[in-house]
Motif scaffolding. Sequence first.
Motif, PDB file in Angstrom:
ATOM      1  N   ARG A   6      27.960  47.454  46.803  1.00 45.51           N
ATOM      2  CA  ARG A   6      28.918  46.781  45.938  1.00 45.51           C
ATOM      3  C   ARG A   6      28.891  47.384  44.539  1.00 45.51           C
ATOM      4  O   ARG A   6      29.923  47.586  43.923  1.00 45.51           O
ATOM      5  CB  ARG A   6      28.627  45.280  45.897  1.00 45.51           C
ATOM      6  CG  ARG A   6      29.654  44.501  45.103  1.00 45.51           C
ATOM      7  CD  ARG A   6      29.445  43.007  45.174  1.00 45.51           C
ATOM      8  NE  ARG A   6      28.144  42.629  44.670  1.00 45.51           N
ATOM      9  CZ  ARG A   6      27.214  42.000  45.373  1.00 45.51           C
ATOM     10  NH1 ARG A   6      27.441  41.672  46.617  1.00 45.51           N
ATOM     11  NH2 ARG A   6      26.055  41.686  44.842  1.00 45.51           N
ATOM     12  N   ASP A   7      27.693  47.704  44.048  1.00 44.10           N
ATOM     13  CA  ASP A   7      27.581  48.302  42.723  1.00 44.10           C
ATOM     14  C   ASP A   7      28.303  49.642  42.660  1.00 44.10           C
ATOM     15  O   ASP A   7      28.957  49.955  41.675  1.00 44.10           O
ATOM     16  CB  ASP A   7      26.116  48.488  42.335  1.00 44.10           C
ATOM     17  CG  ASP A   7      25.420  47.167  42.041  1.00 44.10           C
ATOM     18  OD1 ASP A   7      26.117  46.150  41.841  1.00 44.10           O
ATOM     19  OD2 ASP A   7      24.176  47.154  42.019  1.00 44.10           O
ATOM     20  N   ARG A   8      28.211  50.433  43.713  1.00 43.89           N
ATOM     21  CA  ARG A   8      28.915  51.722  43.744  1.00 43.89           C
ATOM     22  C   ARG A   8      30.416  51.523  43.696  1.00 43.89           C
ATOM     23  O   ARG A   8      31.131  52.252  43.015  1.00 43.89           O
ATOM     24  CB  ARG A   8      28.548  52.496  45.002  1.00 43.89           C
ATOM     25  CG  ARG A   8      27.167  53.063  44.983  1.00 43.89           C
ATOM     26  CD  ARG A   8      26.923  53.871  46.230  1.00 43.89           C
ATOM     27  NE  ARG A   8      25.526  54.230  46.337  1.00 43.89           N
ATOM     28  CZ  ARG A   8      24.935  54.554  47.453  1.00 43.89           C
ATOM     29  NH1 ARG A   8      25.609  54.557  48.579  1.00 43.89           N
ATOM     30  NH2 ARG A   8      23.659  54.876  47.472  1.00 43.89           N
ATOM     31  N   LEU A   9      30.892  50.523  44.425  1.00 44.20           N
ATOM     32  CA  LEU A   9      32.326  50.264  44.441  1.00 44.20           C
ATOM     33  C   LEU A   9      32.797  49.700  43.107  1.00 44.20           C
ATOM     34  O   LEU A   9      33.882  50.044  42.633  1.00 44.20           O
ATOM     35  CB  LEU A   9      32.673  49.326  45.594  1.00 44.20           C
ATOM     36  CG  LEU A   9      32.375  49.883  46.993  1.00 44.20           C
ATOM     37  CD1 LEU A   9      32.727  48.845  48.052  1.00 44.20           C
ATOM     38  CD2 LEU A   9      33.104  51.179  47.239  1.00 44.20           C
ATOM     39  N   GLU A  10      31.990  48.858  42.494  1.00 45.58           N
ATOM     40  CA  GLU A  10      32.326  48.342  41.164  1.00 45.58           C
ATOM     41  C   GLU A  10      32.367  49.471  40.144  1.00 45.58           C
ATOM     42  O   GLU A  10      33.245  49.515  39.286  1.00 45.58           O
ATOM     43  CB  GLU A  10      31.311  47.281  40.734  1.00 45.58           C
ATOM     44  CG  GLU A  10      31.453  45.975  41.482  1.00 45.58           C
ATOM     45  CD  GLU A  10      30.363  44.976  41.144  1.00 45.58           C
ATOM     46  OE1 GLU A  10      29.581  45.222  40.206  1.00 45.58           O
ATOM     47  OE2 GLU A  10      30.287  43.950  41.830  1.00 45.58           O
ATOM     48  N   ARG A  11      31.418  50.404  40.264  1.00 45.02           N
ATOM     49  CA  ARG A  11      31.390  51.549  39.349  1.00 45.02           C
ATOM     50  C   ARG A  11      32.628  52.424  39.557  1.00 45.02           C
ATOM     51  O   ARG A  11      33.239  52.882  38.586  1.00 45.02           O
ATOM     52  CB  ARG A  11      30.118  52.362  39.563  1.00 45.02           C
ATOM     53  CG  ARG A  11      29.968  53.477  38.570  1.00 45.02           C
ATOM     54  CD  ARG A  11      28.592  54.115  38.585  1.00 45.02           C
ATOM     55  NE  ARG A  11      28.192  54.505  39.936  1.00 45.02           N
ATOM     56  CZ  ARG A  11      27.051  54.159  40.499  1.00 45.02           C
ATOM     57  NH1 ARG A  11      26.174  53.416  39.853  1.00 45.02           N
ATOM     58  NH2 ARG A  11      26.761  54.539  41.719  1.00 45.02           N
ATOM     59  N   ALA A  12      33.051  52.617  40.791  1.00 45.55           N
ATOM     60  CA  ALA A  12      34.257  53.386  41.066  1.00 45.55           C
ATOM     61  C   ALA A  12      35.473  52.700  40.445  1.00 45.55           C
ATOM     62  O   ALA A  12      36.328  53.359  39.840  1.00 45.55           O
ATOM     63  CB  ALA A  12      34.447  53.555  42.572  1.00 45.55           C
ATOM     64  N   HIS A  13      35.530  51.381  40.564  1.00 46.78           N
ATOM     65  CA  HIS A  13      36.635  50.617  39.963  1.00 46.78           C
ATOM     66  C   HIS A  13      36.639  50.776  38.442  1.00 46.78           C
ATOM     67  O   HIS A  13      37.683  51.015  37.835  1.00 46.78           O
ATOM     68  CB  HIS A  13      36.513  49.145  40.360  1.00 46.78           C
ATOM     69  CG  HIS A  13      37.670  48.312  39.919  1.00 46.78           C
ATOM     70  ND1 HIS A  13      37.730  47.725  38.688  1.00 46.78           N
ATOM     71  CD2 HIS A  13      38.812  47.979  40.563  1.00 46.78           C
ATOM     72  CE1 HIS A  13      38.869  47.052  38.584  1.00 46.78           C
ATOM     73  NE2 HIS A  13      39.534  47.194  39.705  1.00 46.78           N
ATOM     74  N   GLN A  14      35.478  50.651  37.826  1.00 45.31           N
ATOM     75  CA  GLN A  14      35.371  50.778  36.374  1.00 45.31           C
ATOM     76  C   GLN A  14      35.765  52.176  35.904  1.00 45.31           C
ATOM     77  O   GLN A  14      36.449  52.333  34.889  1.00 45.31           O
ATOM     78  CB  GLN A  14      33.951  50.454  35.909  1.00 45.31           C
ATOM     79  CG  GLN A  14      33.594  49.001  36.048  1.00 45.31           C
ATOM     80  CD  GLN A  14      32.119  48.727  35.796  1.00 45.31           C
ATOM     81  OE1 GLN A  14      31.322  49.642  35.671  1.00 45.31           O
ATOM     82  NE2 GLN A  14      31.763  47.455  35.741  1.00 45.31           N
ATOM     83  N   ARG A  15      35.350  53.190  36.640  1.00 45.30           N
ATOM     84  CA  ARG A  15      35.710  54.567  36.272  1.00 45.30           C
ATOM     85  C   ARG A  15      37.207  54.808  36.427  1.00 45.30           C
ATOM     86  O   ARG A  15      37.821  55.510  35.629  1.00 45.30           O
ATOM     87  CB  ARG A  15      34.916  55.557  37.098  1.00 45.30           C
ATOM     88  CG  ARG A  15      33.463  55.598  36.686  1.00 45.30           C
ATOM     89  CD  ARG A  15      32.694  56.624  37.437  1.00 45.30           C
ATOM     90  NE  ARG A  15      31.309  56.664  36.964  1.00 45.30           N
ATOM     91  CZ  ARG A  15      30.357  57.350  37.542  1.00 45.30           C
ATOM     92  NH1 ARG A  15      30.608  58.071  38.612  1.00 45.30           N
ATOM     93  NH2 ARG A  15      29.135  57.328  37.054  1.00 45.30           N
ATOM     94  N   GLY A  16      37.796  54.226  37.452  1.00 44.99           N
ATOM     95  CA  GLY A  16      39.239  54.323  37.621  1.00 44.99           C
ATOM     96  C   GLY A  16      39.974  53.620  36.494  1.00 44.99           C
ATOM     97  O   GLY A  16      40.985  54.120  35.993  1.00 44.99           O
ATOM     98  N   TYR A  17      39.451  52.482  36.076  1.00 48.92           N
ATOM     99  CA  TYR A  17      40.059  51.750  34.970  1.00 48.92           C
ATOM    100  C   TYR A  17      40.000  52.580  33.687  1.00 48.92           C
ATOM    101  O   TYR A  17      40.985  52.701  32.972  1.00 48.92           O
ATOM    102  CB  TYR A  17      39.347  50.408  34.769  1.00 48.92           C
ATOM    103  CG  TYR A  17      40.022  49.534  33.739  1.00 48.92           C
ATOM    104  CD1 TYR A  17      41.064  48.697  34.106  1.00 48.92           C
ATOM    105  CD2 TYR A  17      39.638  49.561  32.403  1.00 48.92           C
ATOM    106  CE1 TYR A  17      41.710  47.893  33.171  1.00 48.92           C
ATOM    107  CE2 TYR A  17      40.275  48.773  31.461  1.00 48.92           C
ATOM    108  CZ  TYR A  17      41.310  47.941  31.844  1.00 48.92           C
ATOM    109  OH  TYR A  17      41.943  47.174  30.917  1.00 48.92           O
ATOM    110  N   GLN A  18      38.848  53.164  33.421  1.00 48.23           N
ATOM    111  CA  GLN A  18      38.707  53.995  32.219  1.00 48.23           C
ATOM    112  C   GLN A  18      39.652  55.193  32.267  1.00 48.23           C
ATOM    113  O   GLN A  18      40.237  55.567  31.249  1.00 48.23           O
ATOM    114  CB  GLN A  18      37.257  54.467  32.062  1.00 48.23           C
ATOM    115  CG  GLN A  18      36.310  53.387  31.615  1.00 48.23           C
ATOM    116  CD  GLN A  18      36.707  52.774  30.282  1.00 48.23           C
ATOM    117  OE1 GLN A  18      37.066  53.480  29.344  1.00 48.23           O
ATOM    118  NE2 GLN A  18      36.673  51.464  30.208  1.00 48.23           N
TER     119      GLN A  18
END
Length: 55
Positions: A6-18
């Motif tokens: 889940r942390d990896r997917l959250e990090r991917a989401h955050q990087r996409g947002y940035q």
Amino acid sequence: MKRQKRDRLERAHQRGYQAGITGRSKEMCPYQALTQRSHWLGGWRKAMEDRVAIA
């Protein structure tokens, strides 16, 4: 193990947002795996919505 995934997917989401907030193209997604790519694109789309709301 689920927390780590889940942390990896959250990090991917955050990087996409940035990436979206800074105006990068969605073709710049660095992920090849479908789940991570979809989370990155979800973050990117959310950033695009937020950019329109701010402007």
